[in-house]
Design a protein around this motif. Structure first.
Motif, mmCIF file in Angstrom:
data_model
loop_
_atom_site.group_PDB
_atom_site.id
_atom_site.type_symbol
_atom_site.label_atom_id
_atom_site.label_comp_id
_atom_site.label_asym_id
_atom_site.label_seq_id
_atom_site.Cartn_x
_atom_site.Cartn_y
_atom_site.Cartn_z
ATOM 1 N N ALA A 36 26.639 56.917 50.689
ATOM 2 C CA ALA A 36 25.502 57.072 49.786
ATOM 3 C C ALA A 36 25.528 58.357 48.965
ATOM 4 O O ALA A 36 24.747 58.506 48.036
ATOM 5 C CB ALA A 36 24.202 57.013 50.589
ATOM 6 N N GLY A 37 26.401 59.298 49.326
ATOM 7 C CA GLY A 37 26.499 60.531 48.560
ATOM 8 C C GLY A 37 25.437 61.568 48.890
ATOM 9 O O GLY A 37 25.260 62.522 48.156
ATOM 10 N N HIS A 38 24.719 61.359 49.983
ATOM 11 C CA HIS A 38 23.769 62.370 50.458
ATOM 12 C C HIS A 38 23.838 62.427 51.974
ATOM 13 O O HIS A 38 24.283 61.486 52.620
ATOM 14 C CB HIS A 38 22.346 62.081 49.967
ATOM 15 N N VAL A 39 23.417 63.568 52.521
ATOM 16 C CA VAL A 39 23.521 63.801 53.960
ATOM 17 C C VAL A 39 22.123 63.876 54.566
ATOM 18 O O VAL A 39 21.378 64.812 54.284
ATOM 19 C CB VAL A 39 24.280 65.113 54.260
ATOM 20 N N PRO A 40 21.753 62.898 55.392
ATOM 21 C CA PRO A 40 20.483 63.002 56.103
ATOM 22 C C PRO A 40 20.650 63.872 57.352
ATOM 23 O O PRO A 40 21.656 63.796 58.045
ATOM 24 C CB PRO A 40 20.160 61.552 56.480
ATOM 25 N N VAL A 41 19.659 64.722 57.607
ATOM 26 C CA VAL A 41 19.690 65.656 58.732
ATOM 27 C C VAL A 41 18.337 65.573 59.442
ATOM 28 O O VAL A 41 17.289 65.485 58.790
ATOM 29 C CB VAL A 41 19.927 67.102 58.234
ATOM 30 N N THR A 70 25.609 65.632 49.028
ATOM 31 C CA THR A 70 26.815 65.891 49.817
ATOM 32 C C THR A 70 27.481 67.212 49.430
ATOM 33 O O THR A 70 27.851 67.991 50.304
ATOM 34 C CB THR A 70 27.810 64.725 49.675
ATOM 35 N N ASN A 71 27.609 67.484 48.143
ATOM 36 C CA ASN A 71 28.292 68.722 47.731
ATOM 37 C C ASN A 71 27.498 69.962 48.140
ATOM 38 O O ASN A 71 28.078 70.987 48.500
ATOM 39 C CB ASN A 71 28.591 68.726 46.234
ATOM 40 N N ALA A 72 26.170 69.907 48.122
ATOM 41 C CA ALA A 72 25.356 71.050 48.549
ATOM 42 C C ALA A 72 25.496 71.269 50.057
ATOM 43 O O ALA A 72 25.618 72.406 50.519
ATOM 44 C CB ALA A 72 23.895 70.828 48.180
ATOM 45 N N PHE A 73 25.493 70.188 50.830
ATOM 46 C CA PHE A 73 25.636 70.307 52.281
ATOM 47 C C PHE A 73 27.015 70.844 52.635
ATOM 48 O O PHE A 73 27.146 71.728 53.494
ATOM 49 C CB PHE A 73 25.403 68.940 52.937
#
Length: 70
Positions: free
Chosen positions: A33-38, A53-56
């Motif tokens: 999805a191109g994002h990281v859930p935390v 994703t790139n920020a994480f």
């Protein structure tokens, strides 16, 4: 429209080293999805933070290189 599947959560390798700071993330979601859930593993029904994703990746790299302290 079909809702996205629930994330497959993985506990951080650094969790439980200092008395229970437990972080979980979903690498599968990051890849697809191109994002990281935390989330906090102690409260899995609680809020989920989502990062690009790139920020994480930049954040983790800064921690590993000592640019930020954990």
């Amino acid at each position: 429209m079909t809702p996205p599947p629930s994330p497959a959560w993985v506990k951080s390798s650094y969790s439980n080293q200092d008395g229970g700071n437990c972080l979980e993330w979903s690498p599968t979601t990051a890849e697809t999805a191109g994002h990281v859930p935390v989330r906090d593993s102690k409260t899995p029904q609680g809020p989920v933070l989502t990062f690009p994703t790139n920020a994480f990746t930049g954040f983790i790299t800064a921690l590993k290189t000592g640019e930020l302290s954990a």
